[in-house]
Write a protein that holds these residues in place. Sequence first.
Motif, mmCIF file in Angstrom:
data_model
loop_
_atom_site.group_PDB
_atom_site.id
_atom_site.type_symbol
_atom_site.label_atom_id
_atom_site.label_comp_id
_atom_site.label_asym_id
_atom_site.label_seq_id
_atom_site.Cartn_x
_atom_site.Cartn_y
_atom_site.Cartn_z
ATOM 1 N N TYR A 28 69.265 -42.433 85.347
ATOM 2 C CA TYR A 28 69.950 -42.236 84.809
ATOM 3 C C TYR A 28 71.340 -43.394 84.998
ATOM 4 O O TYR A 28 72.294 -42.911 84.279
ATOM 5 N N VAL A 29 71.161 -43.950 85.885
ATOM 6 C CA VAL A 29 72.275 -44.527 86.958
ATOM 7 C C VAL A 29 72.543 -46.040 85.947
ATOM 8 O O VAL A 29 73.640 -46.489 85.868
ATOM 9 N N ILE A 30 71.780 -46.222 84.943
ATOM 10 C CA ILE A 30 71.278 -48.030 84.098
ATOM 11 C C ILE A 30 73.254 -47.580 83.408
ATOM 12 O O ILE A 30 73.982 -47.758 83.134
ATOM 13 N N ARG A 76 77.845 -48.435 80.059
ATOM 14 C CA ARG A 76 78.667 -47.656 79.823
ATOM 15 C C ARG A 76 79.822 -48.161 79.010
ATOM 16 O O ARG A 76 79.825 -49.416 79.482
ATOM 17 N N LYS A 77 80.241 -47.840 78.283
ATOM 18 C CA LYS A 77 81.696 -48.544 77.834
ATOM 19 C C LYS A 77 82.999 -48.189 77.543
ATOM 20 O O LYS A 77 83.124 -47.016 77.014
ATOM 21 N N HIS A 125 82.789 -54.049 75.042
ATOM 22 C CA HIS A 125 81.572 -54.620 75.683
ATOM 23 C C HIS A 125 81.221 -53.095 76.685
ATOM 24 O O HIS A 125 81.834 -52.659 77.521
ATOM 25 N N PRO A 126 79.663 -53.228 77.273
ATOM 26 C CA PRO A 126 79.426 -52.937 78.341
ATOM 27 C C PRO A 126 79.932 -53.403 79.509
ATOM 28 O O PRO A 126 80.590 -54.368 79.571
ATOM 29 N N ARG A 127 79.787 -52.220 80.116
ATOM 30 C CA ARG A 127 80.967 -51.987 82.040
ATOM 31 C C ARG A 127 80.238 -53.327 82.665
ATOM 32 O O ARG A 127 80.694 -54.667 83.135
ATOM 33 N N TYR A 128 78.985 -53.824 81.967
ATOM 34 C CA TYR A 128 78.531 -55.380 82.909
ATOM 35 C C TYR A 128 79.134 -56.792 82.890
ATOM 36 O O TYR A 128 79.277 -57.239 83.472
ATOM 37 N N HIS A 150 87.528 -45.847 85.457
ATOM 38 C CA HIS A 150 86.850 -45.377 85.336
ATOM 39 C C HIS A 150 85.364 -46.098 86.233
ATOM 40 O O HIS A 150 84.913 -45.349 86.967
ATOM 41 N N LEU A 151 86.784 -47.607 86.798
ATOM 42 C CA LEU A 151 85.564 -48.075 87.880
ATOM 43 C C LEU A 151 86.003 -47.191 88.877
ATOM 44 O O LEU A 151 85.188 -46.938 89.903
ATOM 45 N N ILE A 152 87.176 -47.048 89.425
ATOM 46 C CA ILE A 152 87.404 -46.208 90.235
ATOM 47 C C ILE A 152 86.914 -45.275 90.585
ATOM 48 O O ILE A 152 86.309 -45.160 91.425
#
Length: 210
Positions: A13-15, A21-22, A26-29, A51-53
């Motif tokens: 699930y971590v991917i 995740r958006k 664009h996707p986070r990465y 969301h990143l925090i």
Amino acid sequence: MPFQHPEEIGYGYVIERYVTRKDSDHPRYLELNSARILRPGWPHAKRFARHLIDDASAITDAELEALLAYEWRSRLTAACLIGVDRRESFRGRIGDLLLASEVCYSGNAYCFALARLGTHADAELLIAYLDHYLPRTDLRYDQPAALGALLHLDARLGTHRAARFTQPDGLWDHWVNALAHLRDHPDYTPTEQRRWTDLHCAFANGWTRP
């Protein structure tokens, strides 16, 4: 070290949760690997940062290890989360991955994480990388990001560790001048590399809760 998909160790699930995740278009990465997040007025900044925090605080060490054992997107994201949360227990792991340089793109995130951790130990890991890779004038890996992070740490710690790399006709000049597409390029000066690290760290400081 062979790559291991998180599914193989029960963390499939971590991917989706952390990497693809958006919180923007664009996707986070992809956002973490671009300069869009540094642009003033970026419309997704608040949502992305919030969301990143939250994820940087909530992700477990085991989940981070699962990401670091996989490919570049996962490693890039994990390193950024480690940097944002200043997860010091991963200092050695990040240093090892940076020196190994097994995959593309993630090296910038390793350097960001070490710059954010911000200690003399992190500076020594960056020096080890530069000692190994700056003499390799045939390789364009993450030498610029490593130098920028080391200069950032010098300013923060009141040290001058980067001076032996940046002195005239030193290792940095030799590396840049050996690569024709970098020679005389305004982005490949020590000052510019430190500026980029300063920008990333200042932006991350803005993300972090008091």
